[in-house]
Design a protein around this motif. Structure first.
Motif, PDB file in Angstrom:
ATOM      1  N   PHE A   1       0.840  -1.200   0.000  1.00 59.48           N
ATOM      2  CA  PHE A   1       0.000   0.000   0.000  1.00 59.48           C
ATOM      3  C   PHE A   1       0.875   1.251   0.000  1.00 59.48           C
ATOM      4  O   PHE A   1       0.689   2.168  -0.813  1.00 59.48           O
ATOM      5  CB  PHE A   1      -0.916  -0.043   1.222  1.00 59.48           C
ATOM      6  CG  PHE A   1      -1.892   1.091   1.355  1.00 59.48           C
ATOM      7  CD1 PHE A   1      -2.355   1.780   0.245  1.00 59.48           C
ATOM      8  CD2 PHE A   1      -2.370   1.456   2.615  1.00 59.48           C
ATOM      9  CE1 PHE A   1      -3.271   2.828   0.376  1.00 59.48           C
ATOM     10  CE2 PHE A   1      -3.278   2.484   2.752  1.00 59.48           C
ATOM     11  CZ  PHE A   1      -3.731   3.170   1.636  1.00 59.48           C
TER      12      PHE A   1
ATOM     13  N   ARG B   1       2.622   1.655  -3.341  1.00 51.34           N
ATOM     14  CA  ARG B   1       1.697   2.124  -4.378  1.00 51.34           C
ATOM     15  C   ARG B   1       1.444   3.629  -4.242  1.00 51.34           C
ATOM     16  O   ARG B   1       1.361   4.346  -5.256  1.00 51.34           O
ATOM     17  CB  ARG B   1       0.371   1.366  -4.270  1.00 51.34           C
ATOM     18  CG  ARG B   1       0.392  -0.056  -4.846  1.00 51.34           C
ATOM     19  CD  ARG B   1      -0.899  -0.779  -4.510  1.00 51.34           C
ATOM     20  NE  ARG B   1      -1.020  -2.073  -5.145  1.00 51.34           N
ATOM     21  CZ  ARG B   1      -1.724  -2.307  -6.261  1.00 51.34           C
ATOM     22  NH1 ARG B   1      -2.358  -1.315  -6.858  1.00 51.34           N
ATOM     23  NH2 ARG B   1      -1.793  -3.520  -6.774  1.00 51.34           N
TER      24      ARG B   1
ATOM     25  N   LYS C   1      -3.621   6.268 -10.860  1.00 47.01           N
ATOM     26  CA  LYS C   1      -2.944   5.303  -9.993  1.00 47.01           C
ATOM     27  C   LYS C   1      -3.584   5.254  -8.613  1.00 47.01           C
ATOM     28  O   LYS C   1      -3.634   4.192  -7.981  1.00 47.01           O
ATOM     29  CB  LYS C   1      -1.453   5.645  -9.888  1.00 47.01           C
ATOM     30  CG  LYS C   1      -0.665   5.370 -11.155  1.00 47.01           C
ATOM     31  CD  LYS C   1       0.819   5.600 -10.946  1.00 47.01           C
ATOM     32  CE  LYS C   1       1.625   5.234 -12.189  1.00 47.01           C
ATOM     33  NZ  LYS C   1       3.081   5.420 -11.991  1.00 47.01           N
TER      34      LYS C   1
ATOM     35  N   THR D   1      -5.166   1.998  -6.835  1.00 53.50           N
ATOM     36  CA  THR D   1      -4.727   1.604  -5.494  1.00 53.50           C
ATOM     37  C   THR D   1      -5.909   1.411  -4.555  1.00 53.50           C
ATOM     38  O   THR D   1      -5.974   0.434  -3.796  1.00 53.50           O
ATOM     39  CB  THR D   1      -3.762   2.664  -4.918  1.00 53.50           C
ATOM     40  OG1 THR D   1      -2.566   2.676  -5.702  1.00 53.50           O
ATOM     41  CG2 THR D   1      -3.407   2.366  -3.472  1.00 53.50           C
TER      42      THR D   1
ATOM     43  N   TRP E   1      -7.817  -1.753  -5.399  1.00 54.60           N
ATOM     44  CA  TRP E   1      -7.041  -2.895  -4.890  1.00 54.60           C
ATOM     45  C   TRP E   1      -7.195  -3.034  -3.382  1.00 54.60           C
ATOM     46  O   TRP E   1      -7.453  -4.131  -2.862  1.00 54.60           O
ATOM     47  CB  TRP E   1      -5.575  -2.715  -5.271  1.00 54.60           C
ATOM     48  CG  TRP E   1      -4.633  -3.586  -4.505  1.00 54.60           C
ATOM     49  CD1 TRP E   1      -4.330  -4.893  -4.742  1.00 54.60           C
ATOM     50  CD2 TRP E   1      -3.852  -3.200  -3.354  1.00 54.60           C
ATOM     51  NE1 TRP E   1      -3.417  -5.354  -3.816  1.00 54.60           N
ATOM     52  CE2 TRP E   1      -3.111  -4.339  -2.961  1.00 54.60           C
ATOM     53  CE3 TRP E   1      -3.705  -2.013  -2.645  1.00 54.60           C
ATOM     54  CZ2 TRP E   1      -2.241  -4.313  -1.863  1.00 54.60           C
ATOM     55  CZ3 TRP E   1      -2.841  -1.979  -1.551  1.00 54.60           C
ATOM     56  CH2 TRP E   1      -2.125  -3.123  -1.174  1.00 54.60           C
TER      57      TRP E   1
END
Length: 310
Positions: free
Chosen positions: A44, A47, A284, A288, A291
């Protein structure tokens, strides 16, 4: 898709660039019922850095009894490969926490104070005055070691037990915290009750009391849907550091009425539309948060994530 597809229009009186302090790994995850493995937390953080964040609040050295979701602080810091030019602040409650941070090479810390006596007692088991006494050696030693120190100040607009918090009280505690040697002041709307006029009034009072606006950050919760409006008001008054959490994660384990933080993606959508630089890639960030939502087993509360990931 990004705001560029729909045009960007500047507003007068706003900064050209804003630093987003990404608080998802600490303030976001500390209020989740799901405890993520340290490997997932490290991914995390990676990312977030890959998305362009330069300030990622990583974890906390609060006792695991109180915040079990962050009990793996040392392991997480050991699993992270620091990127050049990126700050990884951690929350430090006392001198024991500072010792742990210094042993691990942490360069940025934060202390967490309260404007109200009730929240100070519930969160720190101390009065406001006693908490400031506890912070004094932490801040002093950290500054001697060359660390940056943020003074988080919670309940700056309202408290679930005490109601409205008067501006003079906030100014009093804030100036006392900054007098300890803190390098930044983070104003927390812990239960999300602020509205733009109150934000402006507090900023005006703080600057009149000698706190430079360039050292003030804002941390809004979106309980009543006011976080973006409050952020815009703060930006119009010179603030250039805004806290936000990936996907809108977070709340406060000591204040049941505190819902999620301002979502980083929602903030990015607004700032990009205003032509304000952040260095953070919205696409992005959405990827993230999608996810992470799968890892947590629930959808992201961010409207921008929902719109762009749909």
């Amino acid at each position: 898709m990004s705001t560029a597809s729909y045009g960007r229009t500047h507003l007068a009186g706003l900064p050209e660039a804003v630093t987003i302090c990404e608080v998802g790994p600490r303030d976001g995850l500390q209020n989740e019922s799901t405890v993520l493995p340290v490997e997932v937390k490290a991914e995390f953080v990676a990312r977030l850095v890959d998305a362009g964040h330069t300030v990622v609040e990583t974890t906390s050295f609060v006792h695991p009894k109180w915040v079990p979701q962050l009990a793996d602080a040392e392991a997480l810091l050991g699993a992270i490969t620091p990127a050049e030019g990126v700050r990884y602040p951690v929350l430090v409650p006392n001198e024991r926490g500072l010792d742990r941070a210094l042993d691990l090479g942490v360069r940025d810390i934060a202390v967490f104070g309260s404007t109200t006596e009730t929240f100070a007692e519930r969160n720190l088991n101390r009065t406001v005055d006693e908490s400031l006494e506890m912070f004094a050696p932490v801040v002093g030693r950290a500054r001697e070691a060359g660390l940056a120190v943020r003074a988080y100040l919670s309940m700056c607009f309202g408290d679930p037990w005490e109601g409205e918090v008067p501006v003079p009280r906030v100014v009093d505690v804030a100036t006392r915290m900054m007098a300890l040697g803190c390098t930044e002041l983070g104003l927390g709307d812990t239960i999300g009750v602020a509205t733009p006029g109150r934000v402006v009034a507090l900023l005006d009072a703080l600057t009149a009391a000698g706190v430079p606006v360039g050292r003030i950050a804002v941390h809004f919760h979106d309980t009543y849907g006011q976080a973006l409006a409050n952020t815009l008001a703060a930006l119009q008054h010179g603030v250039t550091t805004v806290d936000a959490s990936a996907g809108g994660l977070g709340g406060c384990p000591y204040a049941g009425s505190a819902t999620g933080n301002l979502a980083t993606e929602d903030l990015l959508w607004q700032l990009e539309g205003l032509g304000i630089r952040t260095g953070v890639d919205l696409r992005k960030m959405v990827e993230t948060s999608v996810w992470l939502a799968k890892e947590l087993g629930r959808p992201s509360p961010s409207r921008t994530v929902a719109a762009l990931a749909g």
